[in-house]
Design a protein around this motif. Sequence first.
Motif, mmCIF file in Angstrom:
data_model
loop_
_atom_site.group_PDB
_atom_site.id
_atom_site.type_symbol
_atom_site.label_atom_id
_atom_site.label_comp_id
_atom_site.label_asym_id
_atom_site.label_seq_id
_atom_site.Cartn_x
_atom_site.Cartn_y
_atom_site.Cartn_z
ATOM 1 N N GLN A 61 98.206 -48.229 -29.356
ATOM 2 C CA GLN A 61 97.681 -48.069 -28.004
ATOM 3 C C GLN A 61 98.796 -48.241 -26.971
ATOM 4 O O GLN A 61 99.585 -49.180 -27.038
ATOM 5 N N ASN A 92 89.837 -41.380 -26.749
ATOM 6 C CA ASN A 92 90.391 -42.364 -27.684
ATOM 7 C C ASN A 92 89.578 -43.646 -27.559
ATOM 8 O O ASN A 92 89.398 -44.170 -26.446
ATOM 9 N N PHE A 137 89.067 -47.610 -29.124
ATOM 10 C CA PHE A 137 89.633 -48.703 -29.899
ATOM 11 C C PHE A 137 88.607 -49.832 -29.979
ATOM 12 O O PHE A 137 88.156 -50.349 -28.951
#
Length: 529
Positions: free
Chosen positions: A214, A391, A393
């Motif tokens: 990241q 994206n 996480f």
Amino acid sequence: FIHIDPKKYNKRGQLMYAKISIIMFLIFISICTNFANDKHAKGSIAGLIIDAETKLPIIGANIFIKDNVFGAASDMTGAFKISNVPVGNYVLQFEYIGYQPVIKTDIIVRSRRVTFLQVEMRVSALESDEIVIHAGYFQKDDEQANSSIEFSNEEIRRAPGSAGDVSRILMTLPSIAKVNDQNNNLIVRGGNPIENTFYIDNIEIPNINHFPNQGSSGGPIGLVNVDFIQDVTFSSGGFSVLYGDKLSSIMDITFREGNRSEFDGQLDLNFTGFGGIAEGPLFSDKGSWLFSARRSYLDFVVDVMDVGSTIAPVYGDIQGKCVYNIDSKNKIILLGIFADDHNSPDQETAEKNLMAHYGTQDLYQTTIGLNWRTIWGAKGYSNTSIAYTLNYFNEDFYETTTGDYAIKNRSQEQAYKFRNVNHFRINEAHTVEVGICLKYLIENYNNWYASTVNDIGNSVPDLIMNEKIKGYKVGGFLNYIYKPFSNFTTNLGVRSDYFSYNQNNTVSPRISLSYQLTSKNTILSLIHI
């Protein structure tokens, strides 16, 4: 062979053993079948030849296989096909009067398969009284930065130690350093890995790796399927004004098209996992589709062989490309890439492997985009793309020594993107490139970091980040290419970028001069502010 007795394992182990046994049996049958049937196997080479500046088809170009009797000529659409070529590795040469000859190496012909190529030819820069032209294996583009290099699909596939990862093949190049052997983060000219960017068919991809870091551009395992790649251009500095928002490097990847004449498929089992590729025509010969799916298999092996305190990560990806020709001057490309990665080492595994933290990781990446390419007569072309990237996480980590909760990461990063690039050749001496790119960013963070002690012994309190951030980026560029003589090229470019979050605006002028002394020697000067 390693004999594994399934009686020693539980039902899950027996199931994994059965799965691997079936896979190995199918591979064995496939190898035997290939040896039996492909003794005199043949395939085909097909492709499209176009002008590099206008993207118009080149009619009547000659194509032949070096040191062989096989050859063909391009038709009215620039297409060609060489049939009944024995399986093997070949070198193809492309020639047309008024254009620089092109040589393509490592063209792999497979049994009953069609190998597709798209070749771009450039107008010859040197004049001569002789009509004999000798082609070189390395092509030089006057408009390309001096620090750029190109790779083909086969070069990436066979590169030692790369495991088909396009990023790892770059680690041996000048001006590039790697962080470590476990990660393919690239440090280009001393810059930060976050300053590298990737494009696939005019669509920006924030990261082309599984288990992405990241805030960076690397990861341990490559995401892009090497069998999809047509070619890769990597620029480690001094890149064109067409690219911005990054300082270190640009990687521009072109995916090949699927087979437009018939359905093809293959099964793969390699270092990156097992899966397959399928491709075929779309709406008769108006287009094509290309699709792949892969999954890692190390977790199967670990479960069956009971290797101890080892928990293998699980990752997979789906990639696809659809191409449709509206007419001879308009083409639409639909691109999609999806990846999901999971890892959950326990405390025992972390202790035995000297890991500072253990926990769970669930990571997801998605990019889908549409690119429209249109040809404006004999003067030039435009590429216009829209894309969406997500994206996600989901991570929880604990300290290995104490077992205390250390990090909670719930991040969702979204980007809506628009990009337009126009290339106009006014005449032989004057060419203009102009375009614009827009990004709308939405970042959601719900993160927590436990208090800790830093390297110099000071206490750092815990940190909570629960915030939603929005912003947009706007970039515009103009590049003027002037060729007063056949062997002298001048590039004058300027780019401007604005970011609303910090209200920062930058203007970057760029100048390059190139003088071609002979067919093998060029003097180049570059100024990048």
